[in-house]
Motif scaffolding. Structure first.
Motif, PDB file in Angstrom:
ATOM      1  N   LEU A  74       0.821  -1.212   0.000  1.00 59.26           N
ATOM      2  CA  LEU A  74       0.000   0.000   0.000  1.00 59.26           C
ATOM      3  C   LEU A  74       0.855   1.262   0.000  1.00 59.26           C
ATOM      4  O   LEU A  74       0.503   2.257  -0.633  1.00 59.26           O
ATOM      5  N   VAL A  75       1.977   1.224   0.716  1.00 58.82           N
ATOM      6  CA  VAL A  75       2.876   2.382   0.724  1.00 58.82           C
ATOM      7  C   VAL A  75       3.405   2.639  -0.688  1.00 58.82           C
ATOM      8  O   VAL A  75       3.461   3.791  -1.147  1.00 58.82           O
ATOM      9  N   GLN A 110       1.938   1.782  -3.494  1.00 53.77           N
ATOM     10  CA  GLN A 110       0.824   2.282  -4.294  1.00 53.77           C
ATOM     11  C   GLN A 110       0.586   3.768  -4.019  1.00 53.77           C
ATOM     12  O   GLN A 110       0.366   4.556  -4.947  1.00 53.77           O
ATOM     13  N   ASN A 111       0.634   4.150  -2.744  1.00 48.81           N
ATOM     14  CA  ASN A 111       0.393   5.547  -2.380  1.00 48.81           C
ATOM     15  C   ASN A 111       1.471   6.468  -2.941  1.00 48.81           C
ATOM     16  O   ASN A 111       1.186   7.606  -3.346  1.00 48.81           O
ATOM     17  N   ILE A 116       0.638   6.922  -6.613  1.00 49.70           N
ATOM     18  CA  ILE A 116      -0.536   7.785  -6.791  1.00 49.70           C
ATOM     19  C   ILE A 116      -0.168   9.247  -6.562  1.00 49.70           C
ATOM     20  O   ILE A 116      -0.466  10.128  -7.391  1.00 49.70           O
ATOM     21  N   ALA A 117       0.498   9.518  -5.430  1.00 47.69           N
ATOM     22  CA  ALA A 117       0.865  10.901  -5.104  1.00 47.69           C
ATOM     23  C   ALA A 117       1.847  11.459  -6.124  1.00 47.69           C
ATOM     24  O   ALA A 117       1.719  12.609  -6.574  1.00 47.69           O
ATOM     25  N   SER A 174      -5.488  13.999  -4.421  1.00 50.82           N
ATOM     26  CA  SER A 174      -4.521  12.904  -4.307  1.00 50.82           C
ATOM     27  C   SER A 174      -4.310  12.513  -2.853  1.00 50.82           C
ATOM     28  O   SER A 174      -4.138  11.336  -2.531  1.00 50.82           O
ATOM     29  N   THR A 175      -4.342  13.502  -1.965  1.00 49.31           N
ATOM     30  CA  THR A 175      -4.189  13.211  -0.537  1.00 49.31           C
ATOM     31  C   THR A 175      -5.347  12.359  -0.027  1.00 49.31           C
ATOM     32  O   THR A 175      -5.156  11.422   0.754  1.00 49.31           O
ATOM     33  N   VAL A 218      -4.963   8.788  -1.346  1.00 41.87           N
ATOM     34  CA  VAL A 218      -3.914   8.078  -0.598  1.00 41.87           C
ATOM     35  C   VAL A 218      -4.430   7.658   0.776  1.00 41.87           C
ATOM     36  O   VAL A 218      -4.178   6.538   1.241  1.00 41.87           O
ATOM     37  N   GLY A 219      -5.161   8.563   1.425  1.00 41.19           N
ATOM     38  CA  GLY A 219      -5.716   8.234   2.741  1.00 41.19           C
ATOM     39  C   GLY A 219      -6.717   7.095   2.675  1.00 41.19           C
ATOM     40  O   GLY A 219      -6.700   6.180   3.505  1.00 41.19           O
ATOM     41  N   ASN A 243      -6.876   4.776   0.407  1.00 38.03           N
ATOM     42  CA  ASN A 243      -6.159   3.545   0.081  1.00 38.03           C
ATOM     43  C   ASN A 243      -5.509   2.938   1.325  1.00 38.03           C
ATOM     44  O   ASN A 243      -5.510   1.718   1.520  1.00 38.03           O
ATOM     45  N   GLY A 244      -4.979   3.804   2.189  1.00 41.72           N
ATOM     46  CA  GLY A 244      -4.361   3.329   3.424  1.00 41.72           C
ATOM     47  C   GLY A 244      -5.366   2.729   4.392  1.00 41.72           C
ATOM     48  O   GLY A 244      -5.032   1.835   5.173  1.00 41.72           O
TER      49      GLY A 244
END
Length: 205
Positions: A140-141, A143-144, A147-148, A176-177, A180-181, A183-184
């Motif tokens: 996930l990290v 992926q984030n 994305i960012a 995007s933030t 990301v959130g 997704n986490g």
């Protein structure tokens, strides 16, 4: 141990380690996660080690080891290794491993300080869950970061080569933030080491 009364043998006492109820299942799951056979390193004699390993389903057993011997056994393969232990004699092996895991309730203070991970619940079944959760977190990290990075790159290039409206730029950055959130947050649904491990080592006193 032989018990004598007035010099005459009265009986023989046998002492053995009691196996944790979830030990066999934890060994099986670690075998599936790493794709390799777990290794049992112990300071106990070879016979006692084989009896315990037979109940757990471990075939690679090394008994009668001192702390330096355990360190050498961990390093000899050159693989990414996770070491699980709880005794003072296990601390050097935990320090030598890529990832050291200590059992919280029964673990010695030195072992808890040396380990990278402490299993507070003192349940062996939690160890494979922690490994799986760590791997998911690492994915996930990554992926984030992608994305960012993609959003920022698009916004920067757009701003340099064209006219990027300020509201759209703010919306893209904050959007995007949010992505990301969200997704986490997927990790919250897991019950429970990041890098792929190639073997697991269980050490005992």
């Amino acid at each position: 141990m032989v018990v004598t009364v007035d010099g005459a043998q009265a009986g023989v006492l046998g002492i053995a380690d009691r196996l944790r109820p979830d030990a066999a299942e934890a060994a099986r799951e670690l075998r599936e996660l790493t794709g390799a056979e777990p290794v049992l390193l112990t300071g106990d004699n070879e016979r006692a080690a084989k009896e315990v390993a037979a109940q757990v389903g471990i075939t690679d057993i090394r008994g009668g080891l001192l702390p330096p011997d355990k360190v050498a056994a961990v390093r000899e393969s050159g693989q990414r290794t996770m070491v699980l232990g709880d005794g003072v004699n296990d601390a050097p092996a935990l320090a030598a491993a890529h990832c050291g895991v200590a059992m919280g309730r029964a673990g010695a203070d030195l072992t808890l300080q040396t380990a990278d991970v402490v299993v507070v619940r003192d349940e062996l079944a939690a160890v494979p869950k922690v490994v799986e959760l760590s791997r998911r977190a690492r994915r996930l990290v990554k992926q984030n970061l992608v994305i960012a990075g993609t959003f920022i790159t698009v916004l920067v290039v757009w701003g340099l080569v064209g006219h990027l409206p300020l509201p759209l730029g703010v919306a893209g950055h904050e959007g995007s933030t949010i992505i990301v959130g969200l997704n986490g947050l997927r990790l919250l649904g897991e019950t429970c080491l990041a890098e792929p491990l190639t073997r697991a080592v269980i050490v005992t006193a």
